[in-house]
Design a protein around this motif. Structure first.
Motif, PDB file in Angstrom:
ATOM      1  N   TRP A 398      15.072  27.556   2.169  1.00 48.37           N
ATOM      2  CA  TRP A 398      15.522  26.699   3.254  1.00 48.37           C
ATOM      3  C   TRP A 398      14.371  26.366   4.195  1.00 48.37           C
ATOM      4  O   TRP A 398      14.379  25.332   4.866  1.00 48.37           O
ATOM      5  N   VAL A 399      13.397  27.266   4.285  1.00 49.94           N
ATOM      6  CA  VAL A 399      12.303  27.131   5.258  1.00 49.94           C
ATOM      7  C   VAL A 399      10.980  27.068   4.503  1.00 49.94           C
ATOM      8  O   VAL A 399      10.719  27.902   3.630  1.00 49.94           O
ATOM      9  N   ASP A 403       7.717  24.101   8.426  1.00 50.29           N
ATOM     10  CA  ASP A 403       8.681  24.566   9.433  1.00 50.29           C
ATOM     11  C   ASP A 403       8.089  25.698  10.267  1.00 50.29           C
ATOM     12  O   ASP A 403       8.254  25.749  11.490  1.00 50.29           O
ATOM     13  N   ARG A 419       7.078  32.913   6.093  1.00 49.33           N
ATOM     14  CA  ARG A 419       7.864  32.177   5.099  1.00 49.33           C
ATOM     15  C   ARG A 419       8.550  33.142   4.134  1.00 49.33           C
ATOM     16  O   ARG A 419       9.706  32.964   3.756  1.00 49.33           O
ATOM     17  N   TYR A 423      12.547  33.784   3.505  1.00 47.12           N
ATOM     18  CA  TYR A 423      13.167  33.684   2.185  1.00 47.12           C
ATOM     19  C   TYR A 423      13.924  34.967   1.837  1.00 47.12           C
ATOM     20  O   TYR A 423      15.014  34.932   1.252  1.00 47.12           O
ATOM     21  N   GLN A 426      17.152  34.808   3.571  1.00 53.33           N
ATOM     22  CA  GLN A 426      18.034  33.866   2.891  1.00 53.33           C
ATOM     23  C   GLN A 426      18.658  34.495   1.650  1.00 53.33           C
ATOM     24  O   GLN A 426      19.876  34.387   1.423  1.00 53.33           O
ATOM     25  N   ASP A 433      23.181  29.346   6.755  1.00 54.71           N
ATOM     26  CA  ASP A 433      22.545  28.072   6.446  1.00 54.71           C
ATOM     27  C   ASP A 433      21.153  28.010   7.073  1.00 54.71           C
ATOM     28  O   ASP A 433      20.718  28.927   7.776  1.00 54.71           O
ATOM     29  N   ARG A 434      20.456  26.902   6.836  1.00 54.61           N
ATOM     30  CA  ARG A 434      19.088  26.702   7.306  1.00 54.61           C
ATOM     31  C   ARG A 434      19.011  26.735   8.834  1.00 54.61           C
ATOM     32  O   ARG A 434      18.077  27.331   9.400  1.00 54.61           O
ATOM     33  N   GLU A 435      19.970  26.118   9.507  1.00 53.20           N
ATOM     34  CA  GLU A 435      19.926  26.038  10.966  1.00 53.20           C
ATOM     35  C   GLU A 435      19.949  27.430  11.593  1.00 53.20           C
ATOM     36  O   GLU A 435      19.184  27.728  12.526  1.00 53.20           O
ATOM     37  N   LEU A 437      19.061  30.215  10.163  1.00 53.58           N
ATOM     38  CA  LEU A 437      17.827  30.913   9.792  1.00 53.58           C
ATOM     39  C   LEU A 437      16.680  30.467  10.695  1.00 53.58           C
ATOM     40  O   LEU A 437      15.882  31.304  11.171  1.00 53.58           O
ATOM     41  N   LEU A 438      16.571  29.165  10.968  1.00 52.38           N
ATOM     42  CA  LEU A 438      15.515  28.675  11.854  1.00 52.38           C
ATOM     43  C   LEU A 438      15.691  29.214  13.271  1.00 52.38           C
ATOM     44  O   LEU A 438      14.708  29.555  13.943  1.00 52.38           O
TER      45      LEU A 438
END
Length: 453
Positions: A398-399, A403, A419, A423, A426, A433-435, A437-438
């Motif tokens: 996702w990242v 990012d 990174r 992962y 994840q 979801d990605r949001e 995680l960020l």
């Protein structure tokens, strides 16, 4: 000479092509027969893998009859010709001169069928068959060897093995693939000549051993036969060293490391060379690491040591870099399957997502079945594999690095570190979801990030 009718049943397209070549040679006035292994297989009611033709036509005459042919060994009387959709080797009957390199005759002279039969390796491979007249020609009692299920050298066994040392390994392969025994005098001659097998090219040894492992009905018994004939010590001393290396009986009631490997190979039925060699070499690190501690045998880091040893063996036998990498990986990592129930989800996903996982799973299954027979970890992995089968085992991250840098990490090693952390999170399913995680990454970085000096 013995002549017998041979009913070969309905002809395959490949056999029809071979028959076409024989007919063309015979129509031109030459003798022409099926020769060697294909005749043996027809006698045994097996489907030949290929057909070779023997004739009294010299190479130049063969080329005249087959203008599109290719001279692959003209000095030895061998021409390749095409019929239908297949290529066939057409060899002129010959007599071999002396063998000075332990592999090839210095020269040949063209001869007749009986003389040609006398220069071949084993009696069951020295048969000829005329498919037009449906007659089988046996000058060396090859039919008798087939009926008795024996591998017997043509003529003087010691001379046959001195001529061509590859025959030492071929004898074992034929015995193993056909489930035949070695005729006593032939076996004795192999034991005497065994040290000479080491002078063969690495590629030839690799090819014969690979065929043995993937074609034998019981590859473990074939390994035992190699050892009993003194061949294993000459070509794979690291595997021969497994014999007599004791193991903890609570985990290995079956016996020593060699016996364990034999049992695994006997249960293995595969055409995959990488898997076959991984099974053969998976415990090659045990002999050099064996230690008796407080009355128990221990093999610390034997998988890692085994991977290094396997790498040296595979390099010695001129395996491709791709095969070496896969086999070394499986040997070096086969013990990690003992910890699958304690693995983090991300680690388990990586294990199942590895390109070699399907082969590793078979290796693990055989390893357990040939020792303690505890299949819990195997069943656990099968269930997990089935659980994630409908989704990518290793989903796209996702990242990415861009990012990470947008969150304030300058380009460099630390981008890769963060990174990888993202992962792992994840894969563990920590965030939906990605949001999310960020957002977590941003929070972590806001608490303070100290770049390396």
């Amino acid at each position: 000479m013995n002549v017998h009718p041979l009913s070969s049943g309905p002809a395959t397209p490949q056999q029809q092509g071979a028959l076409e070549i024989v007919r063309r040679l015979q129509t031109a006035g030459f003798i022409a027969y099926f020769a060697g292994g294909c005749v043996r297989d027809l006698v045994m009611r097996r489907t030949p893998k290929d057909y070779d033709i023997a004739t009294n036509a010299v190479p130049d005459k063969v080329i005249e009859l087959f203008p599109e042919s290719v001279a692959v060994g003209k000095s030895f009387g061998v021409i390749r010709a095409r019929a239908a959709d297949d290529w066939y080797e057409i060899a002129t009957f010959r007599k071999d001169a002396a063998y000075t390199d332990g592999r090839h005759p210095e020269s040949v002279t063209f001869s007749d069928p009986e003389t040609d039969a006398q220069r071949r390796d084993f009696t069951l491979n020295a048969l000829f068959y005329d498919p037009v007249r449906q007659e089988l020609l046996d000058y060396v009692q090859g039919l008798d060897a087939i009926e008795k299920r024996l591998i017997k050298a043509v003529g003087n066994a010691e001379a046959r093995f001195q001529e061509d040392r590859l025959r030492l390994l071929r004898a074992v392969r034929f015995a193993a693939t056909l489930d035949f025994a070695l005729e006593p005098a032939t076996a004795a001659a192999i034991r005497t000549a065994a040290p000479g097998v080491a002078t063969l090219s690495a590629e030839r040894i690799r090819e014969e051993l690979t065929r043995l492992l993937t074609e034998a009905q019981r590859a473990g018994d074939a390994l035992v036969l190699l050892r009993n004939l003194n061949l294993l010590e000459a070509i794979l001393p690291e595997v021969d060293a497994m014999h007599g290396v004791e193991q903890p009986p609570e985990f290995h009631p079956e016996g020593d490391v060699f016996q364990h490997t034999v049992l695994m190979l006997n249960a293995l039925h595969t055409t995959d060379p990488q898997l076959a060699w991984a099974v053969l070499l998976h415990d090659v690190g045990k002999p050099p690491t064996a230690q008796l501690k407080e009355g128990h045998w221990r093999f610390e880091r034997h998988a890692n040591i085994g991977a290094l040893s396997a790498g040296r063996i595979l390099e010695r036998l001129r395996f491709s870099s791709e095969d070496r990498a896969a086999i070394e990986f499986m040997v070096g990592n086969h013990m990690r399957f003992a910890d699958v129930k304690e693995m983090r989800l991300s680690t388990l996903r990586k294990l199942v997502g590895a390109p070699t996982f399907a082969k590793e799973l078979v290796l693990h299954q055989l390893d357990c079945q040939a020792s303690h027979r505890d299949m819990e970890n195997y069943d656990y992995l099968v269930a997990f594999r089935d659980q994630v089968r409908s989704e990518p085992v290793l989903p796209a991250p996702w990242v990415n690095g861009r990012d990470i840098m947008q969150l304030g990490i300058p380009e460099g090693r630390d981008v890769g570190v963060w990174r990888q952390k993202a992962y792992e999170a994840q894969l563990e399913g920590t965030f939906p979801d990605r949001e999310h995680l960020l957002a977590w990454l941003k929070s972590e970085l806001a608490q303070g990030w100290n770049p390396e000096p």
